[in-house]
Design a protein around this motif. Sequence first.
Motif, short mmCIF file in Angstrom:
data_model
loop_
_atom_site.label_atom_id
_atom_site.label_comp_id
_atom_site.label_asym_id
_atom_site.label_seq_id
_atom_site.Cartn_x
_atom_site.Cartn_y
_atom_site.Cartn_z
N GLY A 1 -1.13 -1.94 -2.63
CA GLY A 1 -0.21 -0.79 -2.63
C GLY A 1 0.75 -0.81 -3.82
O GLY A 1 0.60 -1.58 -4.77
N PHE B 1 8.76 -5.67 -3.34
CA PHE B 1 7.58 -6.12 -2.58
C PHE B 1 6.36 -5.33 -2.99
O PHE B 1 6.44 -4.13 -3.24
CB PHE B 1 7.79 -5.89 -1.07
N THR B 2 5.19 -5.97 -3.05
CA THR B 2 3.92 -5.26 -3.22
C THR B 2 3.23 -5.32 -1.87
O THR B 2 3.00 -6.39 -1.31
CB THR B 2 3.01 -5.98 -4.24
N GLU B 3 2.90 -4.12 -1.32
CA GLU B 3 2.23 -4.14 -0.03
C GLU B 3 0.74 -4.34 -0.24
O GLU B 3 0.11 -3.65 -1.03
CB GLU B 3 2.46 -2.81 0.69
N ILE B 4 0.20 -5.33 0.49
CA ILE B 4 -1.24 -5.61 0.39
C ILE B 4 -1.86 -5.47 1.77
O ILE B 4 -1.30 -5.95 2.76
CB ILE B 4 -1.51 -7.08 -0.04
N LYS B 5 -3.00 -4.76 1.84
CA LYS B 5 -3.73 -4.68 3.11
C LYS B 5 -5.03 -5.44 2.95
O LYS B 5 -5.78 -5.22 1.99
CB LYS B 5 -4.05 -3.21 3.44
#
Lengths: 328, 355
Positions: free
Chosen positions: B336, B342-346
Motif C-alpha cells: 500500500g 507506515f507502509t501498509e502491506i497485505k
Amino acid sequence: MTEGEFRSKFDAEAEQYLAWGKYVHTQISKIISTHCGSQKVAPKDFTKISFDPRVKEINSLIAKAFYRQKPYKNPYVEITDKVGVRFVFLTESDVRSIGDLVKQSSDWIVRQDRDFEIERELQPERFEYQSNHFILFSKSNFEFEGVQINAETPCEVQLRTLLMHAYSELTHDTIYKPNLRATQKVKRLVARCSAMTEVAGEIFERVSDFFQEERLSKLQYLNFSRDYLKQKGFDPIEGNHFDYLLDSISDLIAGVKIDDISKFLEEKPFLIDRLQEKSQIDLLFSHPVAIIIYYLVQIKRTQIRRDWPFQNELLEKIFVDLGIAFEQ
Amino acid sequence: MSFVQNLILNRVIAHQVYPKGTDGNEVQPFLSKSLITLNTAFKSIISSRIVAAVGSDSHCVEMEMVDTSPGNTSVLGKNLIHTDQDFITYSHVLTRKLSSAQQVSRNIPGGLVLFFSGTVNSQNHKFWGVLKAEKLDGLNAVQNGDSIELELVDDLFLTPQTKMYKIGMFVQESETDEDSGEIIVNERIFIFDQNMTTDETKAPAIYFHRTFLGARFSPTDKKLTRDFYNIARDFINSSTQIDPEDKPVFIDDLKSYLRGTQPTFHVRDFAIEYFEDLALVENFCSAMSAKGIPDTSVAKDTTYIKTKLKRRSLGFTNSIKIIGNADTFGDNVVVGEFVGGFTEIKIRGEILKNE
C-alpha cells in the motif's frame, strides 16, 4: 442276556475290540497326516491330544448295561463305546474338517451320534457337553496285527476342541449324567462355563485364521524362493532358523508380488552365483529367505537398513552385489 | 539401475605416490612390478569401497572426457583391460601421470594408488578403474601382560571413511548393433571425489578428475537439473501420500535445496532430508529413476530454472524484510501507500511460523 453271559462274551471279544480300536486310531492318524500335508502344518502341532484306543472296564460296562434307569433291550449290541478313541484339536473348524474326512472314508461304516452344531441349533438355550461322536463299524471280517476282527464291530470316536475337552474333564463324571443330582448353583455355573467356552472357541477360530494367513503368506515367498533355487541347481537349507528375520521385515514384505520378485531375478541372473559363493561363508545365503532380502534391498533399501536385525556387514554384502552404495 | 552390480574383480595392482618434495621437486612414485594376489577378503573390501563410491545412491558423478589428445587417460586406460603385462605397464604410465598432476600444489598429499580391472553387470561389461587412497593414522592397542600399550599405525589405507579416497571408473558398455552385428562400445566414466566442486579452477579440487583423468562435468546437467526440479514438483503435487497443506512446504524445500551451495544434487539425499516417511522416500526415488534421473550425484546447473528459484525481497528501514518466491510474489503481497510513517502491506494466507 445275563450279567454272566455278557461277561463271557466280552472276555472272548475284548481282544477284537482293542484291535479294531487300534485300526481306527491308525487310520484316523493317517487321515490327519494327509490333511496336515495339504495345509502345510505339522501333525504334532495340529492334533493337540491324541488318546490311544481304550477298552471300557468290564464293571463299568456291566453297570451301564444292567443298572440303567431306562434299560437296554439288547445291551451288548446297543452299547457302542466298548472301545473308544479320542482326538482333541484346537478349533471347531479343525474338528469339522477331520470329522468330514472320517465320514468320507471307505474303511468303515459311520454313524454320527453327536454333532455339536446340530445340537446347538435344536436346543439353542442349552449349554452343556459338546463333542462330535461317531460310531465306526468294521465292514467285513479281517485281520489286523494278528487279531481276527468280526464285521460290524463298533468303535466310538470322539472329536472335540481343547476348550470342549476342558469342560468335559470338569464335568464328565458328574453333572451331565442326568441321573446324578447336582445343586442348582453348580448346574448354573457349569452352564455358564460351557457358554464361555463356546465364546472363547469363536475367538480361537478367528485368531487361528489370522495366524494361518500370516504363515501362508510368508510361506508363499519362501516356497517361491526355494523352487527358484532348486531349479537353478542350488540346494537351499530347510528350517525356521530365520523366522526372526522374516518377522522383523514382515511389514516390508507385505504386498510384495511374487511376479515382481520373479522379474527381478530374471534381470539379475548372476545372483545365483553370488549366493553360491556366499553360502560357503554365511548361513543366511543358503536359506531361501536370502532371495527375499535381495529383492527388498533393491526396492526398500532405506527401510530394510533401519529394520535389519543382524550385523550390518552381512547386509552390506547384499548391497555390494546389487551395486548399491551402503552409506551411513 | 546400478551399473556396478555383479562387480567381479580380476586384477589389482598397488603403487605409491608422494607429495611434492620440500625442495620443490617431484618425488618419483614407487611402481610395483607385480599384481596383488587377490583373496576373498581383499576382493570383498575393495569391492565394498568401489561400490560405496560409485554405486547407486553414491555421491559419484558421471563425467565425459574433455582431454581429446592422443595420450589421454581414456585411451591409455583401455590397455588395462588386455593382458596382465599391459595392465602392469600401463598402470605405471598412469601413475606417473597422476604424480605429475599432483605437482601443481605442495598441499596435495601422497597415497596409495590402486589400479583394478574386471567386469560388471549381468552383461559382464569390462571396466578398469583407479583409486587413490590417502593414508590415515590411528592407534593399535596391544595387551602386554597386565597393561595396554599403544602403537602408532600411520599407514592405514582404505578404511570406510570416504573422505580419504578418490575413484575413477571407466566402464566399457558394449552393445551389438542389431542391423550390422557390429559391437559398439560406449565408455562411461564415473568419478568419486569429495573435494570436487563445479568450480574448475581450484587445484586440490580438480587435479584428480580434470588434470589427471581429463574429464569434466557433462553439459547435460542443465537439463538434468531442470528435469529433477520438474519431476520432483510434479511428484509432490500429485502424491496421495502427502497432505495438501504440506505440498507447498515441500515445494519450497525443493527450491531451497536447489538454491544451496552444494555443487551437486542427489535424489536420495534430498528425499531423506525432507521426507520423513521412508515409504515416500522409496516412491520418490523410484519415480525419479523411472524418468531417467541418475541415482548418483549430478552436477547442479540451475540455468534453466533460474526464474523459478529466484527470490524477491522487500527491504524496509528498521531492518524488516519480506522474502518470497519471485514468480508468486506479486500475487501474494500487496503493497500500500506510505502514510504517516507506515507502509501498509497485505499478505495472502495465514501465519505458519512465528519464531
